[in-house]
Design an enzyme around this catalytic site. Structure first.
Site, PDB file in Angstrom:
ATOM      1  N   LYS A 120       0.822  -1.218   0.000  1.00 45.46           N
ATOM      2  CA  LYS A 120       0.000   0.000   0.000  1.00 45.46           C
ATOM      3  C   LYS A 120       0.853   1.265   0.000  1.00 45.46           C
ATOM      4  O   LYS A 120       0.410   2.308  -0.467  1.00 45.46           O
ATOM      5  CB  LYS A 120      -0.961  -0.021   1.175  1.00 45.46           C
TER       6      LYS A 120
HETATM    7  C1  PLP Z   1      -4.509  -4.386   1.183  1.00 43.93           C
HETATM    8  C2  PLP Z   1      -3.751  -5.662   1.071  1.00 43.93           C
HETATM    9  C3  PLP Z   1      -4.117  -6.679   0.166  1.00 43.93           C
HETATM   10  C4  PLP Z   1      -5.353  -6.578  -0.705  1.00 43.93           C
HETATM   11  O1  PLP Z   1      -5.217  -5.623  -1.717  1.00 43.93           O
HETATM   12  P1  PLP Z   1      -6.511  -5.113  -2.529  1.00 43.93           P
HETATM   13  O2  PLP Z   1      -6.004  -4.018  -3.377  1.00 43.93           O
HETATM   14  O3  PLP Z   1      -7.483  -4.659  -1.503  1.00 43.93           O
HETATM   15  O4  PLP Z   1      -7.035  -6.278  -3.312  1.00 43.93           O
HETATM   16  C5  PLP Z   1      -3.331  -7.805   0.087  1.00 43.93           C
HETATM   17  N1  PLP Z   1      -2.250  -7.959   0.882  1.00 43.93           N
HETATM   18  C6  PLP Z   1      -1.872  -7.012   1.758  1.00 43.93           C
HETATM   19  C7  PLP Z   1      -0.681  -7.258   2.613  1.00 43.93           C
HETATM   20  C8  PLP Z   1      -2.587  -5.830   1.883  1.00 43.93           C
HETATM   21  O5  PLP Z   1      -2.206  -4.898   2.775  1.00 43.93           O
END
Ligand code: PLP
Length: 473
Positions: A120
């Site tokens: 993220k």
């Molecule tokens: C947010 C997140 C996801 C999921 O990602 P999306 O974009 O919501 O599909 C997967 N793995 C981790 C570690 C995350 O923080």
């Protein structure tokens, strides 16, 4: 480039106009009115670019209301080796998203080397710099209100800390995050970051955010904003690393590459779909879910059936614990040939708590390259152990879901890139359970649990939280 709503009943707007908002006024999600196209010659030129130049080549085709010199400066400031500094043996931080070869044609794309050790950061760090820039231009401020069970909140806080014109009010369930996640967020001492530890569970935090955001008067008066996963700025930033990963594992544009993506809200893999629509030669986009398999069900059957939050499982890949996939509507808009009336009809039932069945469109889903699979706790533990034994690489639980499902589709001839969405250090307990050992932690985070913490404990009451916000702005 203008942005339109998937529900077709909102005016088309420019990038800067949609950046700070969430849903379009008609309840839809924004998408560019057309996808920029990269041809063979473009791809060849991009192949040699570093992350920043590649980012600029892509983003400048989607963002046309920020002067290009300013956009270039924002991108250069965001994607720096000292921000994405963690590397494994043999990797170079300057690559920003270095690739790790597991075996011939099987790779991990490291997306989690940023400040909060999850993918993220890749988008959120850019968002922080874009927010500061756009707010300064408009002479405005924003107060970001969010709820987190871990990853999103910390990524948002590390992106927005110290940014002019931005305050962050982040609700989290008191004493329910891991010690590490709590320390990551609560050790921030910046004046513009407010951690509110709510006596309650995550859903209560989220309900408070919804209640505050639904109070239109309060929202406007106190400039309440959000940085949730439907934000277009986040999606667009994620498109870049699909290109980077593609170039890292091919030497000709005639090759195709498959990507396996640990998925929850469909934000990450939606960016992969968009990369493909722009001309990136992607073979398969593999949607990997955990026990919360709303998306796996859709990609196997054509039925989209969101579950209520009461039916969400709490798993050992917690950042994928969702009951509905908030970005999914963007993909469906393309799937139905940009027919906004059709999207309105489908979400008419979803928004009432229902489901929809579009199995007649499954051939088109496959044309778009989508397949899926799901994973559970036992699979995760086994995948983490196997990966350590076979490749001497430790992966986190979310990435393990991705790799587990990737292997179901891996044909050894087509390069397969698994997106690493978090580092194992973030989920120590699960790694200890799988391997009986504590994962390596980036040097800068050793001892973070011992730093002084700044947070306010509050009851799960909307009025009290509103009062807190008013008092601190
Ligand atoms: C947010 C997140 C996801 C999921 O990602 P999306 O974009 O919501 O599909 C997967 N793995 C981790 C570690 C995350 O923080």
């Amino acid at each position: 480039m203008k942005y339109i709503s998937t529900r077709g009943q909102s005016p088309a707007l420019s990038f800067s106009e949609i950046l700070l908002g969430g849903l379009a006024p008609d309840g839809g999600l924004y998408l560019p009115e057309s996808y920029p196209q990269f041809n063979d010659a473009d791809l060849s030129a991009m192949r040699e670019m570093n992350y920043r130049d590649l980012g600029f080549a892509i983003l400048s085709r989607l963002i046309d209301d920020i002067p290009i010199a300013d956009l270039k400066a924002i991108i250069d400031k965001t994607y720096r080796a000292d921000i994405y500094g963690f590397t494994r043996k043999g990797q170079i931080a300057e690559d920003i998203t270095p690739i790790l070869k597991l075996e011939d044609n099987l790779y991990l794309l490291s997306l989690s080397n940023g400040p909060t050790l999850a993918f993220k950061d890749m988008a959120m760090q850019l968002l922080g710099n874009l927010f500061e820039y756009v707010l300064a231009k408009k002479n405005e401020t924003t107060n970001i209100l969010g709820a987190t069970s871990g990853d999103t909140g910390s990524a948002a806080e590390y992106a927005m800390r110290g940014k002019k014109g931005v305050r962050v009010f982040m609700l989290s369930p008191h004493k329910k995050m891991s010690r590490f996640q709590t320390a990551q967020m609560f050790s921030l001492q910046d004046d513009n970051i407010f951690n509110i530890a709510v006596n309650g569970v995550f859903d209560e935090c989220q309900d408070i955010v919804k209640a505050v955001s639904n109070d239109a008067g309060f929202k406007a008066k106190y400039k309440i904003g959000a940085v949730n996963s439907i934000n277009w700025g986040r999606i667009v930033a994620q498109v870049v690393y699909y290109f980077k990963g593609y170039f890292a594992v091919t030497n000709s544009n005639h090759q195709k590459v498959s990507f396996a993506v640990p998925s929850g809200n469909f934000g990450n893999v939606c960016a992969g779909h968009i990369a493909r629509m722009m001309g990136l030669p992607i073979d398969k986009l593999i949607v990997a879910t955990n026990e919360n398999d709303v998306l796996d069900e859709f990609f196997k059957t054509g039925v989209y059936r969101p579950r209520g939050s009461a039916n969400t499982y709490h798993t050992s890949s917690p950042s994928m614990d969702i009951s509905k996939a908030s970005n999914f509507e963007r993909f469906v808009f393309d799937l139905v040939g940009k027919d906004a009336a059709k999207v309105r009809e489908l979400w008419g039932s979803v928004d009432q708590g229902g489901a929809f069945d579009i199995k007649e469109l499954m051939p088109k889903v496959r044309e778009f390259g989508f397949v899926s699979g799901s994973s559970n706790h036992a699979h995760r533990m086994q995948t983490i152990r196997d990966t350590k034994a076979k490749y001497d690489v430790v992966i986190d639980t979310h990435t393990a879901d991705g790799l587990k499902v990737a292997l179901e589709y891996f044909d050894k001839a087509t390069p397969m890139v698994v997106l690493e969405t978090a580092l194992p250090a973030k989920f120590e307990d699960a790694i200890k359970e799988a391997l009986g050992e504590t994962p390596e932690r980036p040097a800068s985070l050793i001892g973070i649990e011992n730093l002084p913490q700044k947070f306010t404990v509050m009851e799960a009451e909307v009025t009290a939280i509103k009062d807190f916000i008013v008092k601190h702005i």
